[in-house]
Scaffold this motif. Structure first.
Motif, PDB file in Angstrom:
ATOM      1  N   LYS A  26       0.826  -1.208   0.000  1.00 39.61           N
ATOM      2  CA  LYS A  26       0.000   0.000   0.000  1.00 39.61           C
ATOM      3  C   LYS A  26       0.862   1.261   0.000  1.00 39.61           C
ATOM      4  O   LYS A  26       0.518   2.280  -0.618  1.00 39.61           O
ATOM      5  N   LEU A  27       1.986   1.213   0.706  1.00 36.11           N
ATOM      6  CA  LEU A  27       2.840   2.390   0.849  1.00 36.11           C
ATOM      7  C   LEU A  27       3.870   2.531  -0.269  1.00 36.11           C
ATOM      8  O   LEU A  27       4.618   3.511  -0.297  1.00 36.11           O
ATOM      9  N   LYS A  28       3.930   1.569  -1.194  1.00 32.07           N
ATOM     10  CA  LYS A  28       4.952   1.589  -2.244  1.00 32.07           C
ATOM     11  C   LYS A  28       4.926   2.850  -3.104  1.00 32.07           C
ATOM     12  O   LYS A  28       5.982   3.460  -3.347  1.00 32.07           O
ATOM     13  N   PRO A  29       3.740   3.307  -3.602  1.00 31.29           N
ATOM     14  CA  PRO A  29       3.737   4.546  -4.404  1.00 31.29           C
ATOM     15  C   PRO A  29       4.270   5.742  -3.627  1.00 31.29           C
ATOM     16  O   PRO A  29       5.002   6.567  -4.179  1.00 31.29           O
ATOM     17  N   PHE A  30       3.899   5.841  -2.339  1.00 37.16           N
ATOM     18  CA  PHE A  30       4.393   6.927  -1.495  1.00 37.16           C
ATOM     19  C   PHE A  30       5.908   6.830  -1.325  1.00 37.16           C
ATOM     20  O   PHE A  30       6.624   7.830  -1.433  1.00 37.16           O
ATOM     21  N   TYR A  31       6.396   5.619  -1.108  1.00 36.03           N
ATOM     22  CA  TYR A  31       7.827   5.393  -0.912  1.00 36.03           C
ATOM     23  C   TYR A  31       8.632   5.767  -2.164  1.00 36.03           C
ATOM     24  O   TYR A  31       9.689   6.393  -2.070  1.00 36.03           O
ATOM     25  N   ASN A  32       8.127   5.394  -3.343  1.00 38.29           N
ATOM     26  CA  ASN A  32       8.854   5.648  -4.587  1.00 38.29           C
ATOM     27  C   ASN A  32       9.042   7.131  -4.879  1.00 38.29           C
ATOM     28  O   ASN A  32       9.966   7.509  -5.594  1.00 38.29           O
ATOM     29  N   ASN A  33       8.149   7.972  -4.347  1.00 44.10           N
ATOM     30  CA  ASN A  33       8.234   9.406  -4.603  1.00 44.10           C
ATOM     31  C   ASN A  33       9.119  10.150  -3.600  1.00 44.10           C
ATOM     32  O   ASN A  33       9.305  11.365  -3.728  1.00 44.10           O
ATOM     33  N   PRO A  58      12.639  11.283  -1.639  1.00 42.28           N
ATOM     34  CA  PRO A  58      14.086  11.362  -1.914  1.00 42.28           C
ATOM     35  C   PRO A  58      14.832  10.293  -1.130  1.00 42.28           C
ATOM     36  O   PRO A  58      14.266   9.677  -0.212  1.00 42.28           O
ATOM     37  N   MET A  59      16.103  10.065  -1.463  1.00 44.90           N
ATOM     38  CA  MET A  59      16.842   8.939  -0.904  1.00 44.90           C
ATOM     39  C   MET A  59      16.901   8.982   0.625  1.00 44.90           C
ATOM     40  O   MET A  59      16.670   7.972   1.286  1.00 44.90           O
ATOM     41  N   ILE A  60      17.211  10.143   1.221  1.00 43.08           N
ATOM     42  CA  ILE A  60      17.345  10.247   2.673  1.00 43.08           C
ATOM     43  C   ILE A  60      16.039   9.867   3.358  1.00 43.08           C
ATOM     44  O   ILE A  60      16.025   9.103   4.349  1.00 43.08           O
ATOM     45  N   LYS A  61      14.929  10.371   2.833  1.00 38.23           N
ATOM     46  CA  LYS A  61      13.629  10.065   3.436  1.00 38.23           C
ATOM     47  C   LYS A  61      13.253   8.592   3.244  1.00 38.23           C
ATOM     48  O   LYS A  61      12.567   8.005   4.088  1.00 38.23           O
ATOM     49  N   LYS A  62      13.689   7.996   2.120  1.00 32.07           N
ATOM     50  CA  LYS A  62      13.455   6.557   1.923  1.00 32.07           C
ATOM     51  C   LYS A  62      14.171   5.739   2.994  1.00 32.07           C
ATOM     52  O   LYS A  62      13.617   4.773   3.542  1.00 32.07           O
ATOM     53  N   ILE A  63      15.408   6.143   3.284  1.00 28.99           N
ATOM     54  CA  ILE A  63      16.195   5.426   4.306  1.00 28.99           C
ATOM     55  C   ILE A  63      15.532   5.557   5.669  1.00 28.99           C
ATOM     56  O   ILE A  63      15.363   4.568   6.405  1.00 28.99           O
ATOM     57  N   ILE A  64      15.136   6.778   6.030  1.00 28.51           N
ATOM     58  CA  ILE A  64      14.481   7.008   7.329  1.00 28.51           C
ATOM     59  C   ILE A  64      13.165   6.250   7.403  1.00 28.51           C
ATOM     60  O   ILE A  64      12.857   5.592   8.405  1.00 28.51           O
ATOM     61  N   PHE A  65      12.390   6.323   6.326  1.00 31.18           N
ATOM     62  CA  PHE A  65      11.082   5.654   6.299  1.00 31.18           C
ATOM     63  C   PHE A  65      11.243   4.144   6.467  1.00 31.18           C
ATOM     64  O   PHE A  65      10.499   3.511   7.230  1.00 31.18           O
TER      65      PHE A  65
END
Length: 322
Positions: A23-30, A32-39
């Motif tokens: 469910k969260l994949k579209p949100f994750y793909n958008n 930036p790299m730093i926020k992806k790591i934190i998320f």
């Protein structure tokens, strides 16, 4: 036996987290790299807490602070490291692709600037003489048909050279404030005869907003994309053009239900000499489109699936003063 007794909890937990991540994949793909790591780290930390809490509450397994911290931190650190490596490699690959693309563009640009004028002049002269010969009454009608074909081929060659020239110098000499709705209507009027010939239904809806650019070059962008969309529907179909405003951006979305493209074709769209029309196309049209959009500080996004059509979105900075 004890492991089998608690396996249902592990299966249910995996299913829950699979559904959450999907469910969260579209949100994750958008992100930036730093926020992806934190998320990713936070999500795995939450999963670790869930697992430890479930084990303690459901199965009364003693969980010490040391065990909890070591389990949670190892899980979080591991996923953070994996995401960092994956995203770094993805960024490097994207940068490498852009560098290769820029090198190809530079080669074509230099080639276009150096030879286009020299080739265009003799073509124009040749076409002029053929036009004079075609108007002569001494030439039989059958031979005039051959002259007409030769003139059409010269026009095609001149069109290719014009695309080269536009590609070599896409920056417009005259910058204007363009009314997006009027520009879309103008492009539709140009393309209507071709759409009617191919049994394509046109639909248009646009907000009134303004962008900076050159009307001639912008029309070249719209007409090229619309023409490609119509040619992608050999058995007819529907072509829609929508102009919208989102925050400080103006968007033009062009959607067709034609043959579509696979991922390989979509990623190579705009690359010099690549065309989805095989022997009928040169790839110069979309190459010029990308270059003009870039010169207008805009961007172009392509979504497509084979057999389901294509959606192209043009995005430009909005100009507040109309």
């Amino acid at each position: 036996m004890h492991g089998l007794e608690v396996s249902w909890f592990a299966c249910i937990s995996l299913l829950i987290f699979f559904l959450i991540t999907t469910k969260l994949k579209p949100f994750y793909n958008n992100l930036p790299m730093i926020k992806k790591i934190i998320f990713s780290g936070v999500l795995i930390l939450f999963m670790s807490v869930w697992i430890m809490a479930g084990v303690k509450l459901l199965f009364h397994v003693p969980i010490t602070i040391e065990l909890f911290l070591s389990y949670s931190l190892i899980q979080s650190f591991g996923i953070v490291l994996i995401v960092y490596i994956m995203e770094s490699n993805k960024e490097k690959q994207s940068l490498l692709s852009k560098i290769i693309q820029m090198e190809k563009v530079e080669v074509v640009s230099h080639l276009a600037a150096s030879i286009s004028h020299e080739v265009r002049n003799p073509l124009t002269t040749t076409r002029g003489f053929l036009q004079l010969v075609n108007e002569s009454d001494d030439i039989p009608a059958v031979e005039k048909r051959y002259i007409k074909i030769a003139m059409q081929e010269l026009d095609q060659a001149e069109s290719i050279i014009r695309n080269y020239l536009t590609f070599a110098k896409p920056a417009p000499e005259v910058i204007e404030i363009l009314n997006l709705k009027k520009e879309i209507d103008k492009a539709i009027n140009i393309i209507v005869p071709l759409a009617n010939m191919n049994i394509v239904k046109l639909s248009s809806e646009s907000e009134t907003c303004y962008i900076k650019g050159n009307t001639g070059l912008f029309q070249q962008v719209l007409v090229n994309i619309l023409k490609n969309a119509i040619e992608a529907m050999p058995s007819g179909g529907t072509l829609s053009i929508e102009g919208t405003v989102e925050k400080s951006l103006a968007k033009v979305t062009i959607t067709d239900n034609g043959v579509g493209m696979n991922d390989f074709q979509r990623k190579r769209l705009g690359v010099p000499y690549f065309s989805t029309k095989e022997i009928k196309g040169t790839g110069l049209g979309m190459m010029v489109v990308f270059r003009i959009v870039e010169s207008m500080n805009g961007s172009l996004n392509v979504e497509s699936k084979p057999g389901k059509g294509t959606k192209i979105t043009l995005i430009f900075p909005l100009n507040s003063s109309g």
